[in-house]
Design an enzyme around this catalytic site. Structure first.
Site, PDB file in Angstrom:
ATOM      1  N   LYS A  70     -45.017 -38.225 -33.488  1.00  0.00           N
ATOM      2  CA  LYS A  70     -43.146 -37.568 -33.418  1.00  0.00           C
ATOM      3  C   LYS A  70     -43.600 -36.210 -34.844  1.00  0.00           C
ATOM      4  CE  LYS A  70     -40.053 -39.103 -35.624  1.00  0.00           C
ATOM      5  NZ  LYS A  70     -39.353 -38.155 -37.057  1.00  0.00           N
ATOM      6  N   ASN A  71     -44.144 -36.990 -36.663  1.00  0.00           N
ATOM      7  CA  ASN A  71     -44.395 -35.943 -37.439  1.00  0.00           C
ATOM      8  C   ASN A  71     -44.944 -35.078 -37.107  1.00  0.00           C
ATOM      9  OD1 ASN A  71     -42.123 -37.290 -37.843  1.00  0.00           O
ATOM     10  ND2 ASN A  71     -43.200 -38.679 -39.751  1.00  0.00           N
TER      11      ASN A  71
ATOM     12  N   ARG B 254     -33.643 -32.782 -39.619  1.00  0.00           N
ATOM     13  CA  ARG B 254     -33.580 -31.936 -41.255  1.00  0.00           C
ATOM     14  C   ARG B 254     -35.334 -31.983 -40.762  1.00  0.00           C
ATOM     15  NH1 ARG B 254     -34.235 -32.353 -46.136  1.00  0.00           N
ATOM     16  NH2 ARG B 254     -36.419 -32.194 -46.896  1.00  0.00           N
TER      17      ARG B 254
ATOM     18  N   CYS C  30     -31.611 -38.573 -40.820  1.00  0.00           N
ATOM     19  CA  CYS C  30     -31.899 -39.923 -41.584  1.00  0.00           C
ATOM     20  C   CYS C  30     -30.936 -39.463 -42.126  1.00  0.00           C
ATOM     21  CB  CYS C  30     -32.965 -40.810 -41.780  1.00  0.00           C
ATOM     22  SG  CYS C  30     -33.391 -41.244 -39.143  1.00  0.00           S
TER      23      CYS C  30
ATOM     24  N   ARG D  57     -33.017 -36.049 -49.683  1.00  0.00           N
ATOM     25  CA  ARG D  57     -33.877 -35.304 -49.126  1.00  0.00           C
ATOM     26  C   ARG D  57     -33.676 -33.753 -49.732  1.00  0.00           C
ATOM     27  NH1 ARG D  57     -34.866 -37.805 -43.364  1.00  0.00           N
ATOM     28  NH2 ARG D  57     -36.913 -37.422 -43.370  1.00  0.00           N
ATOM     29  N   PRO D  58     -33.882 -32.951 -50.384  1.00  0.00           N
ATOM     30  CA  PRO D  58     -33.312 -31.756 -50.537  1.00  0.00           C
ATOM     31  C   PRO D  58     -34.252 -31.144 -50.172  1.00  0.00           C
ATOM     32  CG  PRO D  58     -34.194 -33.031 -53.118  1.00  0.00           C
ATOM     33  CD  PRO D  58     -33.846 -33.935 -51.673  1.00  0.00           C
ATOM     34  N   ILE D  59     -34.405 -29.835 -50.318  1.00  0.00           N
ATOM     35  CA  ILE D  59     -35.238 -29.251 -49.890  1.00  0.00           C
ATOM     36  C   ILE D  59     -35.622 -27.669 -51.180  1.00  0.00           C
ATOM     37  CG2 ILE D  59     -35.250 -28.427 -47.513  1.00  0.00           C
ATOM     38  CD1 ILE D  59     -32.623 -26.450 -47.817  1.00  0.00           C
TER      39      ILE D  59
ATOM     40  N   ASP E 221     -42.191 -45.089 -44.008  1.00  0.00           N
ATOM     41  CA  ASP E 221     -42.228 -44.797 -42.133  1.00  0.00           C
ATOM     42  C   ASP E 221     -42.405 -46.158 -41.772  1.00  0.00           C
ATOM     43  OD1 ASP E 221     -40.627 -42.218 -42.300  1.00  0.00           O
ATOM     44  OD2 ASP E 221     -41.416 -41.727 -41.074  1.00  0.00           O
TER      45      ASP E 221
ATOM     46  N   VAL F 121     -40.736 -43.699 -52.427  1.00  0.00           N
ATOM     47  CA  VAL F 121     -41.060 -41.841 -51.841  1.00  0.00           C
ATOM     48  C   VAL F 121     -38.994 -41.603 -51.933  1.00  0.00           C
ATOM     49  CG1 VAL F 121     -41.053 -41.144 -49.389  1.00  0.00           C
ATOM     50  CG2 VAL F 121     -42.833 -42.246 -50.846  1.00  0.00           C
TER      51      VAL F 121
ATOM     52  N   ARG G 287     -34.671 -41.250 -31.127  1.00  0.00           N
ATOM     53  CA  ARG G 287     -35.239 -40.187 -31.294  1.00  0.00           C
ATOM     54  C   ARG G 287     -36.751 -40.328 -31.865  1.00  0.00           C
ATOM     55  NH1 ARG G 287     -33.205 -39.166 -37.219  1.00  0.00           N
ATOM     56  NH2 ARG G 287     -35.136 -37.285 -37.451  1.00  0.00           N
TER      57      ARG G 287
END
Ligand code: UD1
Length: 420
Positions: free
Chosen positions: A22-23, A93, A117, A122-124, A307, A329, A399
């Site tokens: 998926k990733n 995201r 999620c 989880r900033p950008i 994960d 993380v 997902r």
């Protein structure tokens, strides 16, 4: 509401084939935006997130053709829009990964702030700082981010304060078509980064060093489409290893790449599970009993993957002794703890560390998937538990797991999906 109903206690036996990651698929689909001719992706997994990113790029003007099977053609020759639809970006995201390609190809991108999620802030900021370094002007409000580079992006040196997977991918895609050379220092080293670089290079990009913490990119004026088969999903593979280790059984996880799963395999071996690494997969043999407590700490690759943290925590709940699970993380990735406690797990939380006192067995309960991997952890726990577990909020699990129920059923699990 749909639920998974699992009667625990069945041993798992046989072979299970891991789907494409998926990733890796998500950034690679975003990367198809860069090409002026069509790309063909093979063995695309059937996942909600793949549907979402496909809808995002379709809304930008990409023509998507499905060949009936698992091959998909993405034709971005006619990009018509530079703004990703809010409702899709909020859903996932990873939609933010279209920003780098849009900036590179069209010189502008507008995207609402991403969803996904609920595992921490989880900033950008790292993505945006890097785009600015490449010469983009950023305007951000509470709701959206707009980036513009009307005169094109310029290669530069970028040091990432943290080896963010998404930021490394976004920069790699943007810099592939920037003018001159870009160097990403403290880059993420995940196998999915390497797969994206392989795809970009097949499209005509010039990227060196992916898989190490320094990536060098020589920009090219344009990219063309390419054909690509995505790498196997190491997290899906790891989930089947844990499920078998907990429930007991003998399973060959076909297509799992041992070199991508070193920390997970090492920790399972330390806990007394038999794991044999073969060229085309990994075999796991476990009695589901007399498992030993182990400590894990999540880290960027090649460390223990965040994960896999929830699934591994589920494993430690029935391991003899006290295990610690430290999450470094993400800030808020212990939501599965409350659900595992409902099944009889003994877990205390001290800031970013969970202290798990192993119990002889878990029992069935009504629980909810709180995020994707938390959901997978509950499935693993339920397969090993005594009695019946009902798991709700399945949209999280959908997902990221291709045919989860079918694959587990074929291994002998007593699992059904019902509409309650
Ligand atoms: C990707 C994976 C996700 C995995 C994660 C870490 C995809 C689609 N998703 O997510 O499954 O859990 O890597 O392996 O590939 N951060 C910042 N600023 C930023 C970006 C990130 O502070 O600009 C922080 C995040 O809040 C988080 C940490 O860095 O605490 C890791 O995030 P990152 O590596 O970027 O994860 P994603 O790319 O979102």
């Amino acid at each position: 509401m749909e639920k998974l109903v699992i009667n625990g206690g069945n041993r798992l036996e046989g072979r299970v084939r891991v789907s494409s990651a998926k990733n890796a698929v998500l950034p690679i689909i975003a990367a198809t935006l860069l090409a002026s001719t069509p790309s063909k992706l093979l063995e695309i997994p059937n996942l909600e997130d793949v549907g979402t990113i496909s809808q995002v790029i379709e809304a930008l003007g990409v023509k998507i053709t499905r060949n009936g099977g698992d091959e998909i053609i993405f034709d971005a020759s006619m990009l018509t829009a530079t703004e990703a639809p809010n409702e899709l970006v909020r859903k996932m995201r990873a939609s933010f990964l279209v920003m780098g390609p849009l900036l590179a190809r069209k010189g502008e991108a507008k995207i609402s702030l991403p969803g996904g999620c609920a595992i921490g802030a989880r900033p950008i900021d790292l993505h945006l700082k890097a785009f600015e370094a490449l010469g983009a002007e950023i305007e951000s409000t509470e709701e959206y981010v707009c980036a513009k580079a009307p005169n094109g992006l310029k290669g530069t040196e970028i040091y990432l304060d943290f080896p963010s997977v998404g930021a490394t991918e976004n920069v790699m895609m943007a810099a592939s078509m920037a003018e001159g050379k870009t160097i990403i220092e403290n880059a993420a080293e995940e196998p999915e980064i390497v797969d994206l670089a392989t795809f970009l290079n097949a499209m005509g990009a010039n990227i060196r060093g992916a898989g190490t913490n320094v990536i060098r990119i020589e920009g090219v004026p344009s990219l063309h489409g390419a054909i690509h088969t995505v790498i196997p999903d190491r997290i899906e593979a790891g989930t089947y290893l844990i499920a078998t280790a907990m429930a007991g059984g003998d399973v060959f996880v076909e297509n799992a790449l041992p070199e991508h799963l070193k920390p997970v395999v090492a920790k399972l071996k330390e806990a007394g599970v038999t794991v044999e690494e073969e060229i085309d997969g990994i075999r796991v043999v476990s009695s589901g009993k007399e498992l030993k407590a182990v400590d894990i700490k999540t880290l960027p690759y090649p460390g223990f993957p965040t994960d896999m943290q929830a699934q591994f925590m589920a494993f430690t709940t029935i391991a003899e002794g006290t295990s610690t699970v430290t999450e470094t993380v993400f800030e808020n990735r212990f939501m599965h703890v409350a659900e595992l406690r409902k099944m009889g797990a003994h877990i205390d939380i001290d800031n970013r560390q969970a202290i798990v006192a192993g119990v002889p067995s878990l029992h069935g309960a009504d629980v909810n998937a709180t995020d994707l991997r938390a959901g997978a952890a509950l499935v693993c726990a339920a397969l090993a538990a005594e009695g019946t577990t009902k798991i709700g909020r399945l949209h999280h699990i959908d997902r990221g797991y291709d045919d989860f129920v079918g694959k587990l059923k074929r291994l002998g699990a007593d699992i059904v999906r019902i509409d309650e």
